[in-house]
Design a protein around this motif. Structure first.
Motif, PDB file in Angstrom:
ATOM      1  N   LEU A  80       0.852  -1.188   0.000  1.00  0.00           N
ATOM      2  CA  LEU A  80       0.000   0.000   0.000  1.00  0.00           C
ATOM      3  C   LEU A  80       0.886   1.235   0.000  1.00  0.00           C
ATOM      4  O   LEU A  80       1.754   1.387   0.854  1.00  0.00           O
ATOM      5  CB  LEU A  80      -0.894  -0.005   1.245  1.00  0.00           C
ATOM      6  CG  LEU A  80      -1.885   1.142   1.425  1.00  0.00           C
ATOM      7  CD1 LEU A  80      -2.871   1.193   0.262  1.00  0.00           C
ATOM      8  CD2 LEU A  80      -2.639   0.985   2.747  1.00  0.00           C
ATOM      9  N   ALA A  81       0.668   2.127  -0.975  1.00  0.00           N
ATOM     10  CA  ALA A  81       1.526   3.304  -1.124  1.00  0.00           C
ATOM     11  C   ALA A  81       0.696   4.572  -1.168  1.00  0.00           C
ATOM     12  O   ALA A  81      -0.425   4.585  -1.681  1.00  0.00           O
ATOM     13  CB  ALA A  81       2.365   3.186  -2.398  1.00  0.00           C
ATOM     14  N   PHE A  82       1.283   5.652  -0.630  1.00  0.00           N
ATOM     15  CA  PHE A  82       0.622   6.956  -0.568  1.00  0.00           C
ATOM     16  C   PHE A  82       1.501   8.019  -1.232  1.00  0.00           C
ATOM     17  O   PHE A  82       2.216   8.751  -0.550  1.00  0.00           O
ATOM     18  CB  PHE A  82       0.360   7.352   0.886  1.00  0.00           C
ATOM     19  CG  PHE A  82      -0.589   6.453   1.618  1.00  0.00           C
ATOM     20  CD1 PHE A  82      -1.942   6.770   1.701  1.00  0.00           C
ATOM     21  CD2 PHE A  82      -0.138   5.291   2.228  1.00  0.00           C
ATOM     22  CE1 PHE A  82      -2.826   5.947   2.381  1.00  0.00           C
ATOM     23  CE2 PHE A  82      -1.013   4.461   2.915  1.00  0.00           C
ATOM     24  CZ  PHE A  82      -2.361   4.791   2.985  1.00  0.00           C
ATOM     25  N   PRO A  83       1.482   8.106  -2.556  1.00  0.00           N
ATOM     26  CA  PRO A  83       2.285   9.136  -3.224  1.00  0.00           C
ATOM     27  C   PRO A  83       1.731  10.529  -2.924  1.00  0.00           C
ATOM     28  O   PRO A  83       0.546  10.696  -2.631  1.00  0.00           O
ATOM     29  CB  PRO A  83       2.125   8.796  -4.709  1.00  0.00           C
ATOM     30  CG  PRO A  83       0.802   8.112  -4.795  1.00  0.00           C
ATOM     31  CD  PRO A  83       0.675   7.316  -3.518  1.00  0.00           C
ATOM     32  N   VAL A  91      -1.418  -1.390  -4.150  1.00  0.00           N
ATOM     33  CA  VAL A  91      -2.567  -0.492  -4.043  1.00  0.00           C
ATOM     34  C   VAL A  91      -2.031   0.919  -3.794  1.00  0.00           C
ATOM     35  O   VAL A  91      -1.215   1.129  -2.886  1.00  0.00           O
ATOM     36  CB  VAL A  91      -3.507  -0.906  -2.899  1.00  0.00           C
ATOM     37  CG1 VAL A  91      -4.624   0.120  -2.722  1.00  0.00           C
ATOM     38  CG2 VAL A  91      -4.091  -2.290  -3.174  1.00  0.00           C
ATOM     39  N   ILE A  92      -2.485   1.860  -4.612  1.00  0.00           N
ATOM     40  CA  ILE A  92      -2.056   3.252  -4.480  1.00  0.00           C
ATOM     41  C   ILE A  92      -3.248   4.076  -4.029  1.00  0.00           C
ATOM     42  O   ILE A  92      -4.288   4.101  -4.695  1.00  0.00           O
ATOM     43  CB  ILE A  92      -1.512   3.792  -5.820  1.00  0.00           C
ATOM     44  CG1 ILE A  92      -0.284   2.983  -6.259  1.00  0.00           C
ATOM     45  CG2 ILE A  92      -1.155   5.277  -5.699  1.00  0.00           C
ATOM     46  CD1 ILE A  92       0.222   3.351  -7.652  1.00  0.00           C
ATOM     47  N   ILE A  93      -3.120   4.714  -2.874  1.00  0.00           N
ATOM     48  CA  ILE A  93      -4.157   5.610  -2.368  1.00  0.00           C
ATOM     49  C   ILE A  93      -3.697   7.045  -2.593  1.00  0.00           C
ATOM     50  O   ILE A  93      -2.602   7.432  -2.180  1.00  0.00           O
ATOM     51  CB  ILE A  93      -4.451   5.341  -0.876  1.00  0.00           C
ATOM     52  CG1 ILE A  93      -5.107   3.955  -0.730  1.00  0.00           C
ATOM     53  CG2 ILE A  93      -5.365   6.420  -0.303  1.00  0.00           C
ATOM     54  CD1 ILE A  93      -5.517   3.616   0.692  1.00  0.00           C
ATOM     55  N   LEU A  94      -4.542   7.828  -3.251  1.00  0.00           N
ATOM     56  CA  LEU A  94      -4.126   9.150  -3.722  1.00  0.00           C
ATOM     57  C   LEU A  94      -4.521  10.299  -2.798  1.00  0.00           C
ATOM     58  O   LEU A  94      -4.387  11.467  -3.185  1.00  0.00           O
ATOM     59  CB  LEU A  94      -4.724   9.405  -5.114  1.00  0.00           C
ATOM     60  CG  LEU A  94      -4.236   8.484  -6.230  1.00  0.00           C
ATOM     61  CD1 LEU A  94      -4.968   8.801  -7.529  1.00  0.00           C
ATOM     62  CD2 LEU A  94      -2.732   8.603  -6.426  1.00  0.00           C
ATOM     63  N   THR A  95      -4.980  10.012  -1.603  1.00  0.00           N
ATOM     64  CA  THR A  95      -5.530  11.068  -0.750  1.00  0.00           C
ATOM     65  C   THR A  95      -4.492  12.110  -0.306  1.00  0.00           C
ATOM     66  O   THR A  95      -4.870  13.171   0.192  1.00  0.00           O
ATOM     67  CB  THR A  95      -6.209  10.466   0.489  1.00  0.00           C
ATOM     68  OG1 THR A  95      -5.327   9.511   1.106  1.00  0.00           O
ATOM     69  CG2 THR A  95      -7.502   9.769   0.108  1.00  0.00           C
ATOM     70  N   LYS A  96      -3.200  11.810  -0.477  1.00  0.00           N
ATOM     71  CA  LYS A  96      -2.191  12.820  -0.153  1.00  0.00           C
ATOM     72  C   LYS A  96      -1.922  13.766  -1.328  1.00  0.00           C
ATOM     73  O   LYS A  96      -1.190  14.747  -1.167  1.00  0.00           O
ATOM     74  CB  LYS A  96      -0.897  12.146   0.306  1.00  0.00           C
ATOM     75  CG  LYS A  96      -1.011  11.474   1.678  1.00  0.00           C
ATOM     76  CD  LYS A  96       0.332  11.020   2.206  1.00  0.00           C
ATOM     77  CE  LYS A  96       0.198  10.460   3.611  1.00  0.00           C
ATOM     78  NZ  LYS A  96       1.514  10.054   4.180  1.00  0.00           N
ATOM     79  N   MET A  97      -2.518  13.463  -2.465  1.00  0.00           N
ATOM     80  CA  MET A  97      -2.477  14.384  -3.609  1.00  0.00           C
ATOM     81  C   MET A  97      -3.795  15.150  -3.590  1.00  0.00           C
ATOM     82  O   MET A  97      -4.775  14.756  -4.227  1.00  0.00           O
ATOM     83  CB  MET A  97      -2.309  13.611  -4.922  1.00  0.00           C
ATOM     84  CG  MET A  97      -0.926  13.035  -5.104  1.00  0.00           C
ATOM     85  SD  MET A  97      -0.775  12.051  -6.632  1.00  0.00           S
ATOM     86  CE  MET A  97      -1.434  13.157  -7.866  1.00  0.00           C
ATOM     87  N   ASN A  98      -3.831  16.237  -2.847  1.00  0.00           N
ATOM     88  CA  ASN A  98      -5.126  16.845  -2.520  1.00  0.00           C
ATOM     89  C   ASN A  98      -5.162  18.365  -2.642  1.00  0.00           C
ATOM     90  O   ASN A  98      -6.000  19.006  -2.017  1.00  0.00           O
ATOM     91  CB  ASN A  98      -5.538  16.434  -1.105  1.00  0.00           C
ATOM     92  CG  ASN A  98      -4.486  16.789  -0.064  1.00  0.00           C
ATOM     93  OD1 ASN A  98      -3.596  17.595  -0.332  1.00  0.00           O
ATOM     94  ND2 ASN A  98      -4.582  16.191   1.101  1.00  0.00           N
TER      95      ASN A  98
END
Length: 297
Positions: free
Chosen positions: A35-38, A78-85
């Motif tokens: 799980l990654a958070f770019p 799995v890439i979660i994009l919530t830090k690109m906001n």
């Protein structure tokens, strides 16, 4: 492989075997292999390229508000994009990154006296998820305000599609079939009176709180509206409100919602969905198609 990912991307938050129940609005879901958070477009590009080169499956998630992740979890990355906001205002336009909350985008539009996103005031998804499924409520849809979306295509290139190319329909966009990672969207709005915009948003939110079971974990409205009918009314008329399997229950407040009443699993949710579909079809010969995405092993 986990060590290789972490070594390759030391600045990106990456976890192995991370439970996705910590990130879904239903509080359910099995583990992601990785799980990654770019935080940037470049980091997202790098992760996608790495996964492709190493033959890892890729799953992109936003706010996971309209999602059921199976209990067996998700294979690969799995890439979660919530830090690109980030969200910017430029004249009558709102430019929002995919991980930004749609509610926040509507609030920023309100504060800038821009009208058009009032319907989104209570939709709990991300901007990317909203574009992906053409989210809507109270007579409004994303397709009415989006003029362009920035994507990462299958070749790893950043491209821009205009509204026509997104082929919007009811809870549909071309991205669902064509693929690609939504990175940002541009909304074209109109100048309005801030007080009037706020009044409309407050009214929508009050109506939502009055009718929907917001106090419970859920994935929102589960079923699409069948032609000529309302899913919630069919479920209500079938006597299914309160039907429970494990920790998942058809809401007694709004029949179109399935809530987690405690220790519910994705399997519980899927069991309730199937029972509702079977019962409604048996009684009314109407097939209820799910609006939520079901993903995972």
């Amino acid at each position: 492989m986990s060590l290789a990912i972490e070594e390759t991307f030391p600045k990106i938050e990456i976890m192995q075997n991370a439970s996705l129940s910590d990130y879904t609005n239903t509080d359910t879901g099995g583990p992601a292999d990785w799980l990654a958070f770019p935080t940037t477009v470049e980091e997202t590009q790098q992760l996608v390229k790495f996964a492709k080169n190493n033959q890892l499956a890729i799953t992109i998630i936003g706010n996971a508000s309209n999602l059921i992740v199976r209990d067996s979890g998700i294979e690969g990355l799995v890439i979660i994009l919530t830090k690109m906001n980030t969200i910017e205002v430029s004249e009558n336009k709102i430019i929002a990154q995919a991980g930004a909350a749609l509610i926040t985008a509507s609030e920023i539009a309100r504060d800038a006296s821009l009208s058009g996103l009032e319907f989104a005031a209570g939709i709990p998804g991300s901007v990317g998820g909203a574009v992906f499924m053409n989210a809507g409520a109270y007579g409004g849809e994303i397709s009415q305000v989006v003029v362009a979306a920035t994507l990462l295509n299958s070749d790893g290139e950043v491209i821009t599609l205009n509204a026509d190319e997104l082929d919007f329909g009811y809870r549909h966009s071309s991205i669902q079939s064509d693929g690609g990672v939504i990175l940002a969207a541009t909304f074209s709005l109109v100048s309005g009176d801030r007080a009037t915009i706020k009044f409309k948003m407050d009214d929508f939110n009050a109506r939502r709180a009055d009718k929907q079971p917001l106090e419970w974990p859920s994935c929102g409205s589960v079923f699409k509206r069948p032609a000529g009918f309302y899913a919630g009314k069919l479920i209500h008329d079938a006597g299914l409100q309160g039907y429970t399997s494990g920790g998942a229950q058809v809401s007694k407040k709004h029949a179109g919602f399935i809530i987690n009443i405690g220790e519910g699993t994705a399997t519980d949710y899927l069991n309730v969905i199937k029972h509702v579909q079977d019962t409604v079809f048996r009684q009314f010969q109407v097939h209820l198609e799910i609006e939520v995405r079901v993903i995972g092993r």
